[in-house]
Design an enzyme around this catalytic site. Structure first.
Site, PDB file in Angstrom:
ATOM      1  CG  PHE A  27      40.808  51.554  77.028  1.00 54.40           C
ATOM      2  CD1 PHE A  27      40.303  52.794  76.687  1.00 54.40           C
ATOM      3  CD2 PHE A  27      39.916  50.487  77.137  1.00 54.40           C
ATOM      4  CE1 PHE A  27      38.950  52.970  76.451  1.00 54.40           C
ATOM      5  CE2 PHE A  27      38.561  50.657  76.896  1.00 54.40           C
ATOM      6  CZ  PHE A  27      38.077  51.893  76.556  1.00 54.40           C
ATOM      7  CD  GLN A  63      36.088  44.933  84.191  1.00 56.52           C
ATOM      8  OE1 GLN A  63      35.618  45.267  83.115  1.00 56.52           O
ATOM      9  NE2 GLN A  63      37.342  44.610  84.355  1.00 56.52           N
ATOM     10  CG  HIS A 114      33.336  50.399  83.814  1.00 56.51           C
ATOM     11  ND1 HIS A 114      33.526  51.735  84.081  1.00 56.51           N
ATOM     12  CD2 HIS A 114      33.892  50.175  82.599  1.00 56.51           C
ATOM     13  CE1 HIS A 114      34.169  52.288  83.065  1.00 56.51           C
ATOM     14  NE2 HIS A 114      34.406  51.361  82.153  1.00 56.51           N
ATOM     15  CG  LEU A 136      30.299  52.070  80.619  1.00 51.28           C
ATOM     16  CD1 LEU A 136      30.851  51.362  81.833  1.00 51.28           C
ATOM     17  CD2 LEU A 136      30.811  51.407  79.358  1.00 51.28           C
ATOM     18  CD  GLU A 148      39.290  51.759  81.221  1.00 48.51           C
ATOM     19  OE1 GLU A 148      38.615  50.959  81.868  1.00 48.51           O
ATOM     20  OE2 GLU A 148      40.380  51.468  80.702  1.00 48.51           O
ATOM     21  NE  ARG A 168      37.261  48.897  82.297  1.00 45.80           N
ATOM     22  CZ  ARG A 168      36.671  48.525  81.180  1.00 45.80           C
ATOM     23  NH1 ARG A 168      35.984  47.392  81.133  1.00 45.80           N
ATOM     24  NH2 ARG A 168      36.765  49.257  80.089  1.00 45.80           N
ATOM     25  CG  HIS A 200      31.436  46.726  82.514  1.00 46.67           C
ATOM     26  ND1 HIS A 200      30.503  47.370  81.739  1.00 46.67           N
ATOM     27  CD2 HIS A 200      32.575  46.672  81.779  1.00 46.67           C
ATOM     28  CE1 HIS A 200      31.056  47.697  80.573  1.00 46.67           C
ATOM     29  NE2 HIS A 200      32.304  47.264  80.570  1.00 46.67           N
ATOM     30  NE  ARG A 210      35.878  42.832  79.748  1.00 54.07           N
ATOM     31  CZ  ARG A 210      35.665  44.063  79.252  1.00 54.07           C
ATOM     32  NH1 ARG A 210      36.557  44.623  78.441  1.00 54.07           N
ATOM     33  NH2 ARG A 210      34.589  44.748  79.580  1.00 54.07           N
TER      34      ARG A 210
HETATM   35  C1  LIG Z   1      27.879  49.470  78.077  1.00 56.63           C
HETATM   36  C2  LIG Z   1      28.995  48.539  77.689  1.00 56.63           C
HETATM   37  C3  LIG Z   1      30.134  49.028  77.080  1.00 56.63           C
HETATM   38  C4  LIG Z   1      31.167  48.165  76.723  1.00 56.63           C
HETATM   39  N1  LIG Z   1      32.280  48.681  76.125  1.00 56.63           N
HETATM   40  C5  LIG Z   1      33.266  47.845  75.729  1.00 56.63           C
HETATM   41  C6  LIG Z   1      34.406  48.334  75.050  1.00 56.63           C
HETATM   42  O1  LIG Z   1      34.534  49.526  74.773  1.00 56.63           O
HETATM   43  N2  LIG Z   1      35.363  47.461  74.670  1.00 56.63           N
HETATM   44  C7  LIG Z   1      35.263  46.116  74.936  1.00 56.63           C
HETATM   45  O2  LIG Z   1      36.152  45.362  74.573  1.00 56.63           O
HETATM   46  N3  LIG Z   1      34.177  45.618  75.578  1.00 56.63           N
HETATM   47  C8  LIG Z   1      33.178  46.451  75.967  1.00 56.63           C
HETATM   48  N4  LIG Z   1      32.085  45.934  76.605  1.00 56.63           N
HETATM   49  C9  LIG Z   1      31.951  44.473  76.758  1.00 56.63           C
HETATM   50  C10 LIG Z   1      31.552  43.845  75.421  1.00 56.63           C
HETATM   51  O3  LIG Z   1      30.692  44.705  74.726  1.00 56.63           O
HETATM   52  C11 LIG Z   1      30.828  42.516  75.609  1.00 56.63           C
HETATM   53  O4  LIG Z   1      31.517  41.694  76.500  1.00 56.63           O
HETATM   54  C12 LIG Z   1      30.718  41.779  74.263  1.00 56.63           C
HETATM   55  O5  LIG Z   1      30.131  42.626  73.306  1.00 56.63           O
HETATM   56  C13 LIG Z   1      29.913  40.517  74.436  1.00 56.63           C
HETATM   57  O6  LIG Z   1      29.627  39.975  73.175  1.00 56.63           O
HETATM   58  P1  LIG Z   1      28.846  38.598  73.086  1.00 56.63           P
HETATM   59  O7  LIG Z   1      28.695  38.282  71.656  1.00 56.63           O
HETATM   60  O8  LIG Z   1      29.487  37.597  73.967  1.00 56.63           O
HETATM   61  O9  LIG Z   1      27.398  38.886  73.756  1.00 56.63           O
HETATM   62  P2  LIG Z   1      26.225  39.918  73.411  1.00 56.63           P
HETATM   63  O10 LIG Z   1      26.608  40.966  72.475  1.00 56.63           O
HETATM   64  O11 LIG Z   1      25.664  40.322  74.733  1.00 56.63           O
HETATM   65  O12 LIG Z   1      25.159  39.005  72.665  1.00 56.63           O
HETATM   66  C14 LIG Z   1      24.456  37.972  73.330  1.00 56.63           C
HETATM   67  C15 LIG Z   1      23.517  37.324  72.331  1.00 56.63           C
HETATM   68  O13 LIG Z   1      22.967  36.141  72.913  1.00 56.63           O
HETATM   69  C16 LIG Z   1      21.583  36.068  72.631  1.00 56.63           C
HETATM   70  N5  LIG Z   1      20.967  35.258  73.700  1.00 56.63           N
HETATM   71  C17 LIG Z   1      21.202  35.315  75.030  1.00 56.63           C
HETATM   72  N6  LIG Z   1      20.466  34.400  75.679  1.00 56.63           N
HETATM   73  C18 LIG Z   1      19.752  33.732  74.733  1.00 56.63           C
HETATM   74  C19 LIG Z   1      18.797  32.680  74.778  1.00 56.63           C
HETATM   75  N7  LIG Z   1      18.409  32.103  75.927  1.00 56.63           N
HETATM   76  N8  LIG Z   1      18.271  32.260  73.609  1.00 56.63           N
HETATM   77  C20 LIG Z   1      18.614  32.843  72.417  1.00 56.63           C
HETATM   78  N9  LIG Z   1      19.511  33.844  72.337  1.00 56.63           N
HETATM   79  C21 LIG Z   1      20.074  34.278  73.480  1.00 56.63           C
HETATM   80  C22 LIG Z   1      21.126  37.513  72.593  1.00 56.63           C
HETATM   81  O14 LIG Z   1      19.962  37.658  71.834  1.00 56.63           O
HETATM   82  C23 LIG Z   1      22.330  38.195  71.928  1.00 56.63           C
HETATM   83  O15 LIG Z   1      22.205  38.146  70.531  1.00 56.63           O
HETATM   84  C24 LIG Z   1      31.050  46.784  76.987  1.00 56.63           C
HETATM   85  C25 LIG Z   1      29.909  46.294  77.589  1.00 56.63           C
HETATM   86  C26 LIG Z   1      28.899  47.153  77.968  1.00 56.63           C
HETATM   87  C27 LIG Z   1      27.704  46.581  78.687  1.00 56.63           C
END
Ligand SMILES: Cc1cc2nc3c(=O)[nH]c(=O)nc-3n(C[C@H](O)[C@H](O)[C@H](O)COP(=O)(O)OP(=O)(O)OC[C@H]3O[C@@H](n4cnc5c(N)ncnc54)[C@H](O)[C@@H]3O)c2cc1C
Length: 631
Positions: A132, A254, A256, A266, A269, A300, A373, A417
């Site tokens: 990566f 970031q 991507h 997306l 990568e 990135r 991203h 990142r």
């Molecule tokens: C397409 C894509 C591919 C990716 N690939 C990778 C990868 O291969 N490897 C890697 O390390 N990272 C990757 N990332 C980044 C990584 O997936 C995210 O940074 C990470 O999953 C974020 O997790 P989280 O729990 O912080 O937020 P999220 O999974 O976004 O969850 C947010 C939660 O908050 C809740 N929420 C938000 N606002 C409110 C509100 N006002 N009231 C109640 N609930 C709320 C939502 O319902 C949700 O449940 C990728 C991101 C994307 C977009």
């Protein structure tokens, strides 16, 4: 699923059900301290609130992998992961946090595996890992395979496994409840609860809590071109700003390098890790020129800037689906990857290209361009997930308030990142925050103190809920009185231009265009000021004036979209202010008017609040003094 009734007081409320929120919930209930609390006869009450059904959280979209030096790969070692993370973040990384990240990464991945994540396997049965961007050994001299993967659907695996474990533990969820307010005491020293809107019924709930954890994800929807799902509207960060707290390093977003042209979706990568190459209009694999050591797998920010430099120099290619024929893309050439291997390890990438671009990556070049991203900054937290304010040169913990995942900033990503470090951050620091919550709950003295605090807190949470109820009533009444031709449920007309016909979706689109023009991949003082002016003169007043077009309280998605649009507008403004204050270029922030990194003045975290007050917190340097960053 929603709770049958709302408790008078929760021991912990977790907002968000992605990797961070679910890891925290599991970290909490599986902590020995939690067991201890239960054994002592206490029955702690915990609620996870999510505006989405948990399995819709963006974590499920993560594709490429989760980073860890598992010990299976020759030359690799957690020290190199640590080094790469600090260098990848352009030395704006707190080294104590990054060390923890790298050291605890293997245990985090193994724990995920034991929770049910089905990782891809090597021939001899170990967890498969791929290269990566920016992950190396020997000070960048040797690329290593460090991203543990599950084909290109690792996030789906992680989200489902964690959620199933939470269900098995009997954790209570309030699904499709939208948190509108974070309530602190007057002095902003401790948390008192949240206000939540049940989208099923339109009911507003006052949720009192001794501990609250924000795990609300990122804010990619600030930009027109983004890989992020529609829900990533920076709610948690905006709620923190509204509550009078600061955000850390919020100027770093970031981009991507490989968003599928015209959609921003997306293309992981992993496509380059498996052999994909970026080419300009002349067919040149141009990354060799920009990053001789790492080429397409440089960090990135480096690759995104290189793409922008190529398109600026007239070597871009047009997206066949762009009616204006702008040459703002480059080619992703995956034709050198064996077709069977591609189908096995990149099924998601292949499907996305086929479905949205009508192209066959085994034969066709695919047009790509940088896509918003990841938000490196967020709510400032300690390595135990405790939120704090930076006041008079010191950290002041906000008692009982925690954050983890993309909405937080424990400062392991600094100014950029590395791929695979975000799932790791969310799972690892989410779990740690959950354990810290358990310790607070178990600690009798703390419990007593916060319980006492809770008594006088009730009014503020109730008052915030009353104010929100009144707002909902007002908005729905406005919808009824503004309904155009008798049918209040009519969708807003697309071409309408009067104030009453404005809507949250159009506002978010305009904000996305403004932010993209101002600060995507690069910016300067003038572009930042122009965007701030557009927000002050146009977008912010429009955000305040928004109202829905249906007066139904139940399932009225426009109501939550209005709050989301307001959150994005506020966050966009704060981000621009932080960009303006950092008069240097570092990581993802490239200022053409200050093109050099300036460690003398800006080796520091920006701490910005909604009043535009900016303070600077020194970076925690342990054993790696800043060096030049080349790939
Ligand atoms: C397409 C894509 C591919 C990716 N690939 C990778 C990868 O291969 N490897 C890697 O390390 N990272 C990757 N990332 C980044 C990584 O997936 C995210 O940074 C990470 O999953 C974020 O997790 P989280 O729990 O912080 O937020 P999220 O999974 O976004 O969850 C947010 C939660 O908050 C809740 N929420 C938000 N606002 C409110 C509100 N006002 N009231 C109640 N609930 C709320 C939502 O319902 C949700 O449940 C990728 C991101 C994307 C977009």
């Amino acid at each position: 699923m929603s709770p049958k009734h709302v408790e008078a007081m929760y021991d912990a409320v977790i907002i968000g059900a992605g990797a961070a929120g679910l890891s925290a919930a599991l970290g909490l209930v599986r902590s020995p301290r939690f067991e201890q609390a239960k054994a002592e006869g206490r029955d702690p009450s915990i609620l996870v609130i999510s505006k989405l059904q948990p399995l819709r959280s963006h974590t499920g979209s993560a594709e490429g992998g989760i980073a860890a030096s598992l010990g299976n790969v020759e030359h690799d070692d957690w020290h190199w992961h640590y080094y790469d993370t600090v260098k990848g973040g352009d030395w704006l990384v707190d080294q104590d946090a990054a060390k923890l990240l790298a050291q605890d990464a293997p245990a985090t991945v193994i724990n995920l595996e034991r929770s049910g994540v089905v990782f891809s396997r090597t021939e001899d049965g170990r967890i498969a890992q791929r290269r990566f961007g920016g992950h190396t050994a020997d000070f960048g001299r040797q690329p290593v395979r460090r991203a543990a993967y599950a084909a290109d659907r690792v996030g789906h695996q992680i989200l489902h496994a964690l959620w199933q474990q939470c269900v098995a533990e009997g954790i209570e969820f309030a699904e499709e409840w939208y948190v509108t307010d974070l309530v602190l005491d007057e002095g902003r020293t401790r948390v008192e609860g949240v206000v939540a809107f049940d989208t099923h019924t339109g009911e507003v709930h006052a949720v009192h809590a001794r501990n609250v954890m924000m795990a609300t994800g990122g804010a990619g929807r600030l930009f027109h071109t983004t890989s992020n799902s529609w829900d990533l509207t920076g709610d948690g960060m905006a709620l923190a700003l509204d509550a009078g707290l600061q955000l850390e390093d919020v100027e770093f977003v970031q981009f991507h390098p490989t968003g599928l042209a015209h959609t921003g979706i997306l293309l992981s990568e992993a496509a380059r890790a498996e052999g994909g190459v970026l080419r300009n209009a002349d067919g040149e694999a141009f990354m060799e020129r920009y990053a001789p050591g790492h080429a397409d797998l440089a960090a990135r920010d480096v690759v995104s800037r290189a793409i922008r430099a190529e398109t600026d120099a007239g070597r871009g290619v047009a997206d066949p689906k762009d009616p204006d024929g702008r040459r703002d893309c480059v080619w992703l050439d995956m034709t050198g990857i064996d077709a069977d291997h591609m189908a096995e390890v990149l099924p998601q990438v292949v499907e996305t290209i086929r479905k949205y671009a009508d192209l066959d990556p085994t034969k066709d070049y695919v047009p790509v361009k940088p896509t918003a991203h990841y938000t490196m900054g967020g709510i400032p937290v300690t390595t135990d997930g405790e939120a704090y304010r930076w006041i008079d040169g010191g950290r002041r913990i906000v008692d009982g308030l925690f954050a983890a995942g993309e909405c937080s900033c424990v400062s392991v990503h600094g100014a950029n990142r590395l791929g695979g470090n975000s799932l790791l951050d969310a799972c690892l620091f989410g779990t740690r925050a959950g354990e810290a919550l358990a310790a607070r709950i178990a600690d009798a003295a703390t419990a007593k103190k916060t319980a006492d605090a809770g008594t006088d807190a009730a009014d503020r949470v109730e008052a915030a809920a009353d104010a929100r109820t009144a707002e909902v009533k007002r908005l729905l009444a406005q919808a009824a009185s503004a309904a155009p031709t008798g049918d209040a449920d009519d969708a807003p007309a697309d071409d309408a231009d009067t104030a009453t016909d404005d809507n949250a979706y159009r506002l978010m689109a305009d904000l996305g265009t403004t932010m993209e023009q101002a600060v995507a991949v690069r910016c300067d003082g003038r572009s930042i000021d122009e965007a701030l002016e557009a927000i002050a003169a146009d977008l912010a007043p429009r955000a305040s004036a928004l109202h829905p077009h249906s007066d139904s309280p139940a399932f009225n998605q426009e109501l939550t979209a209005i709050w989301e649009a307001r959150h994005l507008t506020e966050l966009g403004r704060t981000m621009l202010l932080a960009c303006r204050s950092r008069r240097e270029s570092r990581g993802s922030l490239y200022r053409t008017d200050f093109p050099e990194r300036d460690d003398e003045r800006f080796l520091a975290h920006s701490m910005t609040d909604a009043d535009a007050a900016i303070a600077w917190q020194p970076v925690h340097i342990d054993d790696m003094p800043p060096q030049a960053r080349t790939y």
